[in-house]
Design an enzyme around this catalytic site. Structure first.
Site, short mmCIF file in Angstrom:
data_model
loop_
_atom_site.label_atom_id
_atom_site.label_comp_id
_atom_site.label_asym_id
_atom_site.label_seq_id
_atom_site.Cartn_x
_atom_site.Cartn_y
_atom_site.Cartn_z
N SER A 178 -3.04 2.58 -3.35
CA SER A 178 -4.74 2.14 -3.29
C SER A 178 -4.47 1.55 -4.90
O SER A 178 -4.22 0.38 -4.75
CB SER A 178 -4.93 3.10 -3.17
OG SER A 178 -6.79 2.82 -2.17
N GLU A 236 -0.68 -2.71 2.65
CA GLU A 236 -1.42 -1.62 2.80
C GLU A 236 -2.71 -2.13 2.86
O GLU A 236 -3.23 -2.37 2.02
CB GLU A 236 -0.55 -0.52 3.17
CG GLU A 236 -0.83 -0.33 1.59
CD GLU A 236 -2.37 0.47 1.00
OE1 GLU A 236 -3.14 1.34 1.50
OE2 GLU A 236 -2.78 0.15 -0.36
N HIS A 294 -1.81 4.38 3.09
CA HIS A 294 -3.13 5.40 3.21
C HIS A 294 -2.03 6.60 4.54
O HIS A 294 -3.42 6.78 5.72
CB HIS A 294 -4.13 5.08 3.25
CG HIS A 294 -5.10 4.86 2.12
ND1 HIS A 294 -4.41 3.49 1.63
CD2 HIS A 294 -5.63 5.07 0.77
CE1 HIS A 294 -5.28 3.38 0.49
NE2 HIS A 294 -5.40 4.09 0.77
#
Length: 349
Positions: free
Chosen positions: A144, A248, A319
């Protein structure tokens, strides 16, 4: 048709030539260093815990994180400012950077886990001692917002890092096996989505979608799309020439994914790649019943198919509960038709 695709690819590569230079070889940046391998992990090794972005100030949650590390057979060593709080950050920029610098200077620490993501890693990049970090190769593990550190390390440190679960992630069997294989065993696995186990005629979970078939080799570079796009034009991006870009994201509307991919195209990044793996985009749908724009799949088609390089969608990156550990900077081969990522070299010594 072939002529048009190649012409489009040439055009993408030529767009924003000055910006492309900044994006791939930032002004003042050192040449790409020779990749070195951090030490593999063994049972009993001490590993650092840092919070370079968002805070975790609940004692129960932090105890759970340390127990997770112990369950791996490792010994957790929290940074001085873990559990600190400064607004929505885990301490001031100087404090969060100090913890990371200290872990790389500490000879007892064998690897460094980010407790969580959030936002804030980019803020500490100017405070990091990349000279000391480069001299002490150690795996950095997280995902992330930790993407900012992975990219900066790929540009400045010269050793592999692991885009994988944060220390506070759920660490199910799939995620743990994928991580252990790379960093404890020094394996070179083929990463493939697990087969679905649903009671359906056609499985829905774990599906991949080939955008452009073929195989490609290159260094794995990428992470969270939002974080990557935000670093465009800074001196903290690695060289994208011939790389395999993996992406992502989470909680981003389709038009924002479109905007960020457009930014990568205009910056000259997309036109330099050997291949693309788009992982999971969790909750990436515009809110409101009136939205009638492009779907995520349509946006990916528009941006990636004209590149005429192997590309696929749906890898277990992002995630989600079960995710791959992706060695940032390591050589890999993707097969876009099969939806696989083959790691071509051990990422640890």
């Amino acid at each position: 048709m072939t002529f048009k695709m190649l012409d489009r690819r040439t055009a993408l590569g030529a767009m924003g030539a000055v910006a492309a230079t900044l994006a791939t070889r930032p002004a003042g940046a050192a040449p790409r260093p020779t990749l070195r391998k951090p030490p593999r992990l063994h049972a009993g090794d001490v590993v650092g815990l840092v919070e370079p972005a968002g805070f975790t100030d609940d004692a129960f949650d932090l105890a759970l994180v340390q127990d997770t590390i112990r369950a791996m057979g490792l010994v957790p060593k929290p940074g001085r400012f873990v559990a600190a709080r400064h607004g929505y950050l885990a301490g001031t920029d100087a404090e969060r950077a100090a913890d990371l610098n200290a872990m790389y200077a500490d000879p007892e620490v064998r690897a460094v886990f980010a407790v969580r993501g959030g936002w804030g890693c980019a803020r500490i990049l100017p405070h990091l001692d990349f000279t000391a970090i480069r001299k002490n190769p150690k795996l950095l593990i997280g995902f992330s917002d930790i993407t900012a550190l992975h990219l900066a390390f790929a540009a400045r440190a010269g050793f592999t890092t692991i885009h994988g679960p944060n220390a506070a992630s759920s660490w199910g069997r799939f995620s743990w096996d994928a991580f252990r294989s790379l960093v404890f065993e020094g394996a070179t696995p083929v990463l493939a989505n697990p087969a679905g186990a649903e009671d359906r005629l056609v499985q829905r979970s774990g599906r991949i979608r080939t955008l452009t078939p073929g195989t490609a080799r290159g260094r794995l570079i990428g992470g969270n799309l939002t974080v990557l796009a935000a670093l465009m034009g800074t001196p903290y991006l690695p060289d994208f020439d011939g790389a395999i870009l993996f992406l992502e994201d989470v909680d981003e509307a389709e038009y924002r994914i479109d905007r960020m991919l457009t930014q990568l195209a205009l910056a000259g990044v997309l036109g330099r790649l050997a291949g693309v793996v788009f992982g999971q985009c969790t909750s990436c749908r515009a809110s409101g019943p009136s939205y009638g724009g492009f779907t995520l799949s349509q946006i990916l088609e528009q941006h990636l198919r004209p590149l005429d390089i192997p590309a696929f969608q749906g890898a277990q990156i992002g995630h989600i509960a079960n995710q791959f550990s992706i060695p940032v900077g390591a050589e890999a081969e993707i097969d876009a038709a099969a939806g696989t990522i083959r790691i071509l070299e051990p990422v640890v010594a």
